[in-house]
Design a protein around this motif. Structure first.
Motif, PDB file in Angstrom:
ATOM      1  N   GLY A  35       0.795  -1.218   0.000  1.00 49.23           N
ATOM      2  CA  GLY A  35       0.000   0.000   0.000  1.00 49.23           C
ATOM      3  C   GLY A  35       0.825   1.264   0.000  1.00 49.23           C
ATOM      4  N   PRO A  36       0.146   2.421  -0.039  1.00 48.41           N
ATOM      5  CA  PRO A  36       0.865   3.710  -0.044  1.00 48.41           C
ATOM      6  C   PRO A  36       1.631   3.916   1.250  1.00 48.41           C
ATOM      7  CG  PRO A  36      -1.499   4.037   0.303  1.00 48.41           C
ATOM      8  CD  PRO A  36      -1.313   2.595  -0.036  1.00 48.41           C
ATOM      9  N   LYS A  37       2.694   4.638   1.153  1.00 50.49           N
ATOM     10  CA  LYS A  37       3.544   4.899   2.318  1.00 50.49           C
ATOM     11  C   LYS A  37       3.703   6.406   2.523  1.00 50.49           C
ATOM     12  CE  LYS A  37       6.311   0.653   2.347  1.00 50.49           C
ATOM     13  NZ  LYS A  37       5.361  -0.127   1.550  1.00 50.49           N
ATOM     14  N   ILE A  38       3.856   6.779   3.771  1.00 51.90           N
ATOM     15  CA  ILE A  38       4.109   8.166   4.158  1.00 51.90           C
ATOM     16  C   ILE A  38       5.348   8.173   5.031  1.00 51.90           C
ATOM     17  CG2 ILE A  38       3.252  10.147   5.483  1.00 51.90           C
ATOM     18  CD1 ILE A  38       0.428   9.333   4.640  1.00 51.90           C
ATOM     19  N   GLN A  39       6.370   8.898   4.606  1.00 53.65           N
ATOM     20  CA  GLN A  39       7.671   8.888   5.272  1.00 53.65           C
ATOM     21  C   GLN A  39       8.239   7.467   5.368  1.00 53.65           C
ATOM     22  OE1 GLN A  39       7.511  10.854   9.109  1.00 53.65           O
ATOM     23  NE2 GLN A  39       7.619  12.880   8.179  1.00 53.65           N
ATOM     24  N   GLY A  40       7.945   6.655   4.353  1.00 53.81           N
ATOM     25  CA  GLY A  40       8.439   5.288   4.329  1.00 53.81           C
ATOM     26  C   GLY A  40       7.670   4.330   5.202  1.00 53.81           C
ATOM     27  N   VAL A  41       6.627   4.809   5.886  1.00 52.64           N
ATOM     28  CA  VAL A  41       5.816   3.967   6.775  1.00 52.64           C
ATOM     29  C   VAL A  41       4.460   3.737   6.118  1.00 52.64           C
ATOM     30  CG1 VAL A  41       4.748   3.800   9.053  1.00 52.64           C
ATOM     31  CG2 VAL A  41       6.973   4.921   8.795  1.00 52.64           C
ATOM     32  N   PRO A  42       3.971   2.488   6.072  1.00 54.91           N
ATOM     33  CA  PRO A  42       2.679   2.223   5.434  1.00 54.91           C
ATOM     34  C   PRO A  42       1.566   3.075   6.025  1.00 54.91           C
ATOM     35  CG  PRO A  42       3.814   0.176   5.942  1.00 54.91           C
ATOM     36  CD  PRO A  42       4.601   1.265   6.587  1.00 54.91           C
ATOM     37  N   LEU A  43       0.644   3.529   5.167  1.00 54.12           N
ATOM     38  CA  LEU A  43      -0.469   4.345   5.609  1.00 54.12           C
ATOM     39  C   LEU A  43      -1.279   3.654   6.696  1.00 54.12           C
ATOM     40  CD1 LEU A  43      -2.317   6.822   5.297  1.00 54.12           C
ATOM     41  CD2 LEU A  43      -3.505   5.603   3.455  1.00 54.12           C
ATOM     42  N   ASP A  48      -3.501   2.961  12.218  1.00 51.45           N
ATOM     43  CA  ASP A  48      -3.567   2.180  13.456  1.00 51.45           C
ATOM     44  C   ASP A  48      -3.094   2.994  14.655  1.00 51.45           C
ATOM     45  OD1 ASP A  48      -4.706  -0.072  12.520  1.00 51.45           O
ATOM     46  OD2 ASP A  48      -3.159  -1.428  13.266  1.00 51.45           O
ATOM     47  N   ASP A  49      -2.094   3.849  14.414  1.00 51.47           N
ATOM     48  CA  ASP A  49      -1.613   4.673  15.511  1.00 51.47           C
ATOM     49  C   ASP A  49      -2.700   5.645  15.972  1.00 51.47           C
ATOM     50  OD1 ASP A  49       0.834   5.097  17.080  1.00 51.47           O
ATOM     51  OD2 ASP A  49       0.657   7.153  16.371  1.00 51.47           O
ATOM     52  N   ILE A  50      -3.497   6.157  15.034  1.00 52.13           N
ATOM     53  CA  ILE A  50      -4.620   7.032  15.399  1.00 52.13           C
ATOM     54  C   ILE A  50      -5.639   6.256  16.223  1.00 52.13           C
ATOM     55  CG2 ILE A  50      -6.593   8.306  14.459  1.00 52.13           C
ATOM     56  CD1 ILE A  50      -4.801   9.147  12.144  1.00 52.13           C
ATOM     57  N   ARG A  51      -5.860   4.993  15.825  1.00 51.11           N
ATOM     58  CA  ARG A  51      -6.822   4.176  16.572  1.00 51.11           C
ATOM     59  C   ARG A  51      -6.357   3.920  18.000  1.00 51.11           C
ATOM     60  NH1 ARG A  51      -7.259   1.734  11.327  1.00 51.11           N
ATOM     61  NH2 ARG A  51      -9.413   1.946  10.543  1.00 51.11           N
ATOM     62  N   ARG A  52      -5.059   3.938  18.217  1.00 57.52           N
ATOM     63  CA  ARG A  52      -4.540   3.716  19.570  1.00 57.52           C
ATOM     64  C   ARG A  52      -4.652   4.959  20.447  1.00 57.52           C
ATOM     65  NH1 ARG A  52      -0.213   1.623  16.479  1.00 57.52           N
ATOM     66  NH2 ARG A  52      -0.230  -0.653  16.352  1.00 57.52           N
ATOM     67  N   ALA A  75       6.026   1.842  16.349  1.00 54.20           N
ATOM     68  CA  ALA A  75       7.285   2.448  16.772  1.00 54.20           C
ATOM     69  C   ALA A  75       7.910   3.286  15.664  1.00 54.20           C
ATOM     70  CB  ALA A  75       8.254   1.353  17.218  1.00 54.20           C
ATOM     71  N   SER A  76       7.549   2.981  14.404  1.00 60.07           N
ATOM     72  CA  SER A  76       8.168   3.698  13.294  1.00 60.07           C
ATOM     73  C   SER A  76       7.399   4.960  12.921  1.00 60.07           C
ATOM     74  CB  SER A  76       8.251   2.774  12.071  1.00 60.07           C
ATOM     75  OG  SER A  76       6.963   2.299  11.725  1.00 60.07           O
ATOM     76  N   VAL A  77       6.275   5.230  13.598  1.00 59.81           N
ATOM     77  CA  VAL A  77       5.448   6.390  13.293  1.00 59.81           C
ATOM     78  C   VAL A  77       6.008   7.619  14.004  1.00 59.81           C
ATOM     79  CG1 VAL A  77       3.179   7.408  13.665  1.00 59.81           C
ATOM     80  CG2 VAL A  77       3.365   5.062  12.834  1.00 59.81           C
ATOM     81  N   ASP A  78       6.261   8.693  13.248  1.00 55.12           N
ATOM     82  CA  ASP A  78       6.845   9.915  13.816  1.00 55.12           C
ATOM     83  C   ASP A  78       5.964  11.113  13.438  1.00 55.12           C
ATOM     84  OD1 ASP A  78       8.380  11.907  14.829  1.00 55.12           O
ATOM     85  OD2 ASP A  78      10.023  11.703  13.384  1.00 55.12           O
ATOM     86  N   TRP A  79       5.031  11.456  14.318  1.00 54.50           N
ATOM     87  CA  TRP A  79       4.085  12.535  14.032  1.00 54.50           C
ATOM     88  C   TRP A  79       4.758  13.906  14.079  1.00 54.50           C
ATOM     89  CZ3 TRP A  79      -0.774  11.790  12.300  1.00 54.50           C
ATOM     90  CH2 TRP A  79      -1.325  10.506  12.438  1.00 54.50           C
ATOM     91  N   GLU A  80       5.782  14.065  14.870  1.00 49.67           N
ATOM     92  CA  GLU A  80       6.393  15.385  15.052  1.00 49.67           C
ATOM     93  C   GLU A  80       7.017  15.909  13.757  1.00 49.67           C
ATOM     94  OE1 GLU A  80       9.079  15.568  18.285  1.00 49.67           O
ATOM     95  OE2 GLU A  80       7.576  15.048  19.802  1.00 49.67           O
ATOM     96  N   ASN A  81       7.559  15.025  12.946  1.00 46.45           N
ATOM     97  CA  ASN A  81       8.231  15.448  11.718  1.00 46.45           C
ATOM     98  C   ASN A  81       7.346  15.300  10.483  1.00 46.45           C
ATOM     99  OD1 ASN A  81      10.723  16.107  12.993  1.00 46.45           O
ATOM    100  ND2 ASN A  81      11.176  13.917  13.139  1.00 46.45           N
ATOM    101  N   GLU A  87      -0.216  14.859   7.087  1.00 47.11           N
ATOM    102  CA  GLU A  87      -1.101  14.646   8.231  1.00 47.11           C
ATOM    103  C   GLU A  87      -2.564  14.707   7.801  1.00 47.11           C
ATOM    104  OE1 GLU A  87      -1.735  16.388  12.773  1.00 47.11           O
ATOM    105  OE2 GLU A  87      -0.261  17.298  11.431  1.00 47.11           O
ATOM    106  N   ALA A  88      -2.908  15.696   6.962  1.00 48.43           N
ATOM    107  CA  ALA A  88      -4.274  15.800   6.454  1.00 48.43           C
ATOM    108  C   ALA A  88      -4.637  14.554   5.645  1.00 48.43           C
ATOM    109  CB  ALA A  88      -4.422  17.053   5.600  1.00 48.43           C
ATOM    110  N   ARG A  89      -3.698  14.074   4.868  1.00 54.55           N
ATOM    111  CA  ARG A  89      -3.943  12.877   4.037  1.00 54.55           C
ATOM    112  C   ARG A  89      -4.269  11.659   4.897  1.00 54.55           C
ATOM    113  NH1 ARG A  89       0.930  10.129   0.655  1.00 54.55           N
ATOM    114  NH2 ARG A  89      -0.170   8.245  -0.068  1.00 54.55           N
ATOM    115  N   ILE A  90      -3.591  11.529   6.035  1.00 50.24           N
ATOM    116  CA  ILE A  90      -3.850  10.394   6.939  1.00 50.24           C
ATOM    117  C   ILE A  90      -5.246  10.488   7.528  1.00 50.24           C
ATOM    118  CG2 ILE A  90      -3.148   9.286   9.091  1.00 50.24           C
ATOM    119  CD1 ILE A  90      -0.267  10.323   8.413  1.00 50.24           C
ATOM    120  N   TYR A  91      -5.597  11.678   8.027  1.00 48.06           N
ATOM    121  CA  TYR A  91      -6.928  11.829   8.626  1.00 48.06           C
ATOM    122  C   TYR A  91      -8.035  11.656   7.594  1.00 48.06           C
ATOM    123  CZ  TYR A  91      -4.764  13.498  12.936  1.00 48.06           C
ATOM    124  OH  TYR A  91      -4.041  13.583  14.092  1.00 48.06           O
ATOM    125  N   LEU A  92      -7.800  12.167   6.376  1.00 49.55           N
ATOM    126  CA  LEU A  92      -8.812  12.035   5.322  1.00 49.55           C
ATOM    127  C   LEU A  92      -9.061  10.571   4.969  1.00 49.55           C
ATOM    128  CD1 LEU A  92      -7.754  14.968   2.974  1.00 49.55           C
ATOM    129  CD2 LEU A  92      -9.936  14.750   4.175  1.00 49.55           C
TER     130      LEU A  92
END
Length: 615
Positions: A35-43, A48-52, A75-81, A87-92
């Motif tokens: 699937g699509p990736k954001i900063q090299g991490v799967p969408l 899932d991190d939002i669900r947590r 562990a590979s999710v980095d919201w600060e950077n 970020e909008a794309r993830i929430y959408l």
């Protein structure tokens, strides 16, 4: 042996095939791998991190826990950077999730993104099956870049829908839209609706357009609505008419008549609007309102009638006294609230109110808040015993009331001094503020505690309490200038804000801090706060050539009326602002146009003589 080996190889091959099929057929693992990736991490890992997150309130089942244990991704999710776009794309990607709680959380997060694709998403969410999601989507309408007018078009479609629930939903959020002629026409159409609730809501929204010149076209329709068969519509029409014309005697007469309506809902709204309209409406109906406040069978109606009667001033004190003596303990907070609004006019009843503070636990705070506003010196003998109360909150409240009474309570200073060394920090600051308001600003510990209070957490009342003390003592607080100037560089915006206002209350003695105050002003985003800082700079004595461009910038940032009045205060020194004020004379907002005319008359009375107001 060879057969067993073949069977084992086949079994392993089948197991590998099963795993591969499972991964390919399972949408989560398919996205994880392909699937699509954001900063090299799967969408899906971001999702899932939002669900947590606690705010999402989404239940994590045993399968999700097992899956996360098997292939951990959080562990590979980095919201600060993360960029705002990603970020909008993830929430959408989660607005269609099956969990309503998650959709609510995501919609709330999307409110901070002003992007065309977000606006389109909110249009879709206006039809979400969950009411809370629809409410959040409607809240977004005025704040977003409306791509092609999609959001406003969706709200208009809901207004034209024959379902009253959808019409009322859209009406609820029209406070936030631009008040133009197009929206006003939509409101006027609703006044022909068969549903009385929709007509009443439409009338209520039309009242918000009062003060806009183009909106006066609806006045004839409002007169017509005074004859509506529904009593609530008649009251709403009368209120809207008064908003457009403060001398509309027909509106007063109708609302006064509806005070006697057999329906308690009608009486409630009529009494509430008598309070809103103030003494001009309440005085002619004072007898009816007083009778309602004491005798109406509905407690909510009695309270609204009392509020309206009290708007007449001291004339209502006998009614207020009788209400306070006869009301049940659950209504004490209501009387306290009314007396807080009356302030010192209610001083004759302060002792009676204090005697009822123990009737019900929750009423204590309301009673003390009212007594702070009343500031009655007669209370001093009754407050002194409370300084020894076992409850720390009661002690602090008593200290605060004595401080509001001010110099008249100086006889209590010996009783307050020990509280400067109390174990509780809040109590120490309350005592310092009270002593400062009584004129005891020479004590070094008093100034030290007040300055410390300015750095207290913003969610506490302490910064505001310390600011109130500085405002009360004025120039006598000059000894605190060095410490306050240092706080202007504090990392917390709230600390900088309150420190700036404290310096403004000290006045010209703080003139050396003006350059630092200008830096604070530039650092504030919220325009109400930034305008207050500019006013503080003016109080200190800044030159007009410095203030005029700042006030003009504040006007363009949202503080139109306040900034225009401030320019008027500067008088002839604000002549450079005339070119910016002239276009405002034709502004559709009457209050802005009137403020501009008044300011120009102050700046250049020969060229712009003050117009006499119509009686």
């Amino acid at each position: 042996m060879r057969k067993k080996r073949k069977l084992l190889i086949r079994a392993l091959a089948l197991l590998v095939l099963a795993v591969v099929l499972f991964v390919l057929l399972n949408p989560y693992y398919r996205q994880l791998l392909f699937g699509p990736k954001i900063q090299g991490v799967p969408l899906c890992a971001w999702q899932d991190d939002i669900r947590r997150m606690d705010g999402a309130e989404v239940e994590n089942g045993w399968w999700r826990k097992f899956r996360d244990w098997l292939i951990p991704t959080g562990a590979s999710v980095d919201w600060e950077n993360l960029t705002k776009e990603d970020e909008a794309r993830i929430y959408l990607s989660l607005i269609d999730d099956e969990e309503p709680d998650l959709r609510r959380y995501v919609a709330d997060k999307l409110l901070s993104f002003d992007r065309p694709e977000v606006a389109q998403a909110f249009v879709r969410l206006l039809d979400d099956p969950d009411l809370d999601v629809r409410i959040i989507a409607a809240r977004a309408a005025p704040w977003l870049t409306d791509s092609g007018g999609a959001v406003t078009d969706a709200l208009k479609a809901m207004l034209r829908n024959r379902d009253p629930a959808r019409q009322l939903f859209a009406l609820h959020y029209l406070l936030f839209v631009e008040r133009n002629a197009q929206w006003l026409n939509e409101m006027l159409k609703l006044l022909e609706d068969d549903n009385a609730e929709v007509r009443a809501a439409g009338l209520q929204r039309i009242s918000w357009w009062a003060g806009r010149r183009h909106a006066k076209v609806c006045i004839p329709k409002l007169f017509e609505m005074l004859k509506d068969p529904d009593p609530i519509c008649r009251v709403e029409a009368a209120h809207a008419l008064w908003c457009f014309d403060k001398n509309a005697t027909e509106a007063f007469a109708l609302m006064r008549a509806e005070l006697k309506h057999p329906d308690e809902n009608v009486r409630y709204i009529a009494a509430e609007y008598h309070c809103t309209l103030g003494a001009s409406a309440a005085k002619p109906a004072f007898a009816e309102l007083s009778h309602m406040a004491l005798n109406d069978p509905n407690s909510d109606v009695r309270y609204q009638a009392l509020r309206a009667a009290v708007s007449c001033g001291k004339e209502a004190l006998p009614v207020l006294r009788q209400f306070l003596l006869s009301c049940d303990r659950d209504s004490v907070w209501r009387v306290a609230w009314v007396m807080r609004v009356m302030g010192q006019d209610a001083s004759d009843l302060a002792k009676l109110l204090l005697s009822r503070r123990n009737d019900f636990d929750r009423d204590g705070d309301y009673v003390f808040d009212a007594l702070r506003s009343i500031k009655a010196p007669d209370l001093i003998p009754d407050l002194l015993p409370l300084l020894s109360d076992r409850d720390g909150n009661v002690r602090k409240s008593a200290i605060g009331i004595l401080g509001e009474i001010g110099p008249a309570a100086q006889s209590t200073i010996p009783s307050l001094l020990p509280f400067l060394h109390d174990l509780d920090a809040d109590t120490r600051i309350q005592a310092a503020a009270a002593l400062a308001k009584m004129g005891q600003v020479g004590e070094p510990i008093v100034a030290m505690l007040l300055i410390g209070a300015l750095t207290a957490p913003r969610e506490t009342p302490l910064p505001r309490l310390a600011l109130g003390a500085f405002e009360k003592i004025g120039a006598k607080g000059r000894t605190a200038i060095p410490a306050l100037r240092q706080l202007l560089g504090h990392k917390d915006e709230t600390v900088r804000y309150y420190s700036a206002l404290a310096l403004g209350s000290i006045g010209p003695d703080a003139k050396e801090t003006i350059p630092a105050l200008i830096l604070v002003w530039k650092s504030l985003d919220y325009y109400h706060r930034s305008f207050s800082v500019v006013e503080a700079i003016e109080k200190i004595g800044a030159e007009a050539e410095l203030l005029v461009p700042i006030y003009l910038q504040e006007a363009k940032s949202g503080s139109w009326e306040d900034a225009i009045r401030a320019l008027g205060r500067l008088g002839p020194q604000a002549k450079d602002a005339i070119p910016d004020l002239l276009p405002l004379l034709d502004d559709d907002r009457e209050d802005i146009a009137e403020a501009a005319a008044a300011a120009l008359a102050q700046i250049d009375p020969a060229r712009f003589p003050r117009q006499k107001s119509n009686p």
